[in-house]
Design a protein around this motif. Structure first.
Motif, short mmCIF file in Angstrom:
data_model
loop_
_atom_site.label_atom_id
_atom_site.label_comp_id
_atom_site.label_asym_id
_atom_site.label_seq_id
_atom_site.Cartn_x
_atom_site.Cartn_y
_atom_site.Cartn_z
N TYR A 6 0.82 -1.20 0.00
CA TYR A 6 0.00 0.00 0.00
C TYR A 6 0.86 1.26 0.00
N LYS A 7 2.10 1.15 0.45
CA LYS A 7 2.98 2.30 0.55
C LYS A 7 3.64 2.63 -0.79
N ILE A 8 3.66 1.68 -1.71
CA ILE A 8 4.35 1.88 -2.98
C ILE A 8 3.32 2.03 -4.09
N ILE A 9 2.67 3.17 -4.11
CA ILE A 9 1.65 3.45 -5.12
C ILE A 9 2.02 4.76 -5.80
N SER A 10 2.16 4.71 -7.10
CA SER A 10 2.54 5.91 -7.86
C SER A 10 1.36 6.88 -7.93
N PRO A 11 1.64 8.13 -8.25
CA PRO A 11 0.54 9.11 -8.41
C PRO A 11 -0.45 8.68 -9.49
N GLU A 12 0.02 8.06 -10.57
CA GLU A 12 -0.88 7.58 -11.62
C GLU A 12 -1.77 6.45 -11.11
N GLU A 13 -1.21 5.56 -10.29
CA GLU A 13 -2.00 4.48 -9.71
C GLU A 13 -3.06 5.06 -8.76
N LYS A 14 -2.67 6.07 -8.00
CA LYS A 14 -3.64 6.73 -7.12
C LYS A 14 -4.77 7.35 -7.92
N SER A 15 -4.45 7.92 -9.07
CA SER A 15 -5.47 8.50 -9.95
C SER A 15 -6.46 7.45 -10.42
N ILE A 16 -5.95 6.29 -10.77
CA ILE A 16 -6.83 5.21 -11.21
C ILE A 16 -7.71 4.74 -10.05
N LEU A 17 -7.13 4.58 -8.88
CA LEU A 17 -7.92 4.17 -7.71
C LEU A 17 -8.99 5.19 -7.39
N ASN A 22 -15.92 4.99 -6.76
CA ASN A 22 -17.37 4.88 -6.62
C ASN A 22 -18.05 4.02 -7.68
N GLU A 23 -17.28 3.55 -8.66
CA GLU A 23 -17.92 2.80 -9.74
C GLU A 23 -16.94 1.88 -10.45
N GLN A 24 -17.48 0.90 -11.13
CA GLN A 24 -16.70 0.01 -11.96
C GLN A 24 -16.58 0.65 -13.34
N LEU A 25 -15.38 0.59 -13.91
CA LEU A 25 -15.14 1.24 -15.20
C LEU A 25 -14.35 0.33 -16.13
N THR A 26 -14.53 0.56 -17.43
CA THR A 26 -13.68 -0.10 -18.42
C THR A 26 -12.37 0.68 -18.51
N SER A 27 -11.39 0.10 -19.16
CA SER A 27 -10.09 0.78 -19.32
C SER A 27 -10.25 2.11 -20.05
N LEU A 28 -11.07 2.14 -21.08
CA LEU A 28 -11.29 3.37 -21.84
C LEU A 28 -11.96 4.44 -20.97
N GLN A 29 -12.91 4.05 -20.14
CA GLN A 29 -13.55 5.01 -19.24
C GLN A 29 -12.55 5.57 -18.24
N ILE A 30 -11.65 4.72 -17.76
CA ILE A 30 -10.60 5.19 -16.84
C ILE A 30 -9.72 6.20 -17.56
N LEU A 31 -9.31 5.90 -18.78
CA LEU A 31 -8.46 6.81 -19.57
C LEU A 31 -9.11 8.18 -19.70
N LYS A 32 -10.40 8.21 -19.93
CA LYS A 32 -11.11 9.48 -20.09
C LYS A 32 -11.23 10.26 -18.78
N LYS A 33 -11.23 9.55 -17.63
CA LYS A 33 -11.38 10.21 -16.33
C LYS A 33 -10.07 10.70 -15.74
N VAL A 34 -8.96 10.09 -16.13
CA VAL A 34 -7.67 10.40 -15.53
C VAL A 34 -6.86 11.27 -16.48
N ASP A 35 -6.69 12.53 -16.14
CA ASP A 35 -6.00 13.48 -17.01
C ASP A 35 -4.50 13.22 -17.13
N SER A 36 -3.90 12.63 -16.09
CA SER A 36 -2.45 12.47 -16.10
C SER A 36 -1.97 11.30 -16.97
N ILE A 37 -2.91 10.51 -17.50
CA ILE A 37 -2.54 9.37 -18.35
C ILE A 37 -3.11 9.62 -19.74
#
Length: 70
Positions: A6-17, A22-37
């Protein structure tokens, strides 16, 4: 005590989490929600890492793969 993975989580991983908080997402939906990726391959790689850390899991509904926090 907090497990070490739990201590070794990158900022990008935190963005995905955060996107999956609050919801289940597809990979494409995650891409659209996370600006840093900006590339879908990066999302796949980060999801694989989160899965190996036991933080995220996936399931398929009607041929669509959804990701969620465990």
């Amino acid at each position: 005590m907090i497990p070490s993975h739990y201590k070794i989580i990158s900022p990008e991983e935190k963005s995905i989490l955060h996107a999956l908080k609050n919801e289940q997402l597809t990979s494409l939906q995650i891409l659209k929600k996370v600006d840093s990726i900006s590339h879908i391959l990066k999302v796949y790689s980060l999801l694989e890492g989160l899965n190996s850390k036991g933080l995220v899991s996936s399931h398929v509904i009607r041929n669509m793969k959804y990701h969620h926090i465990l």
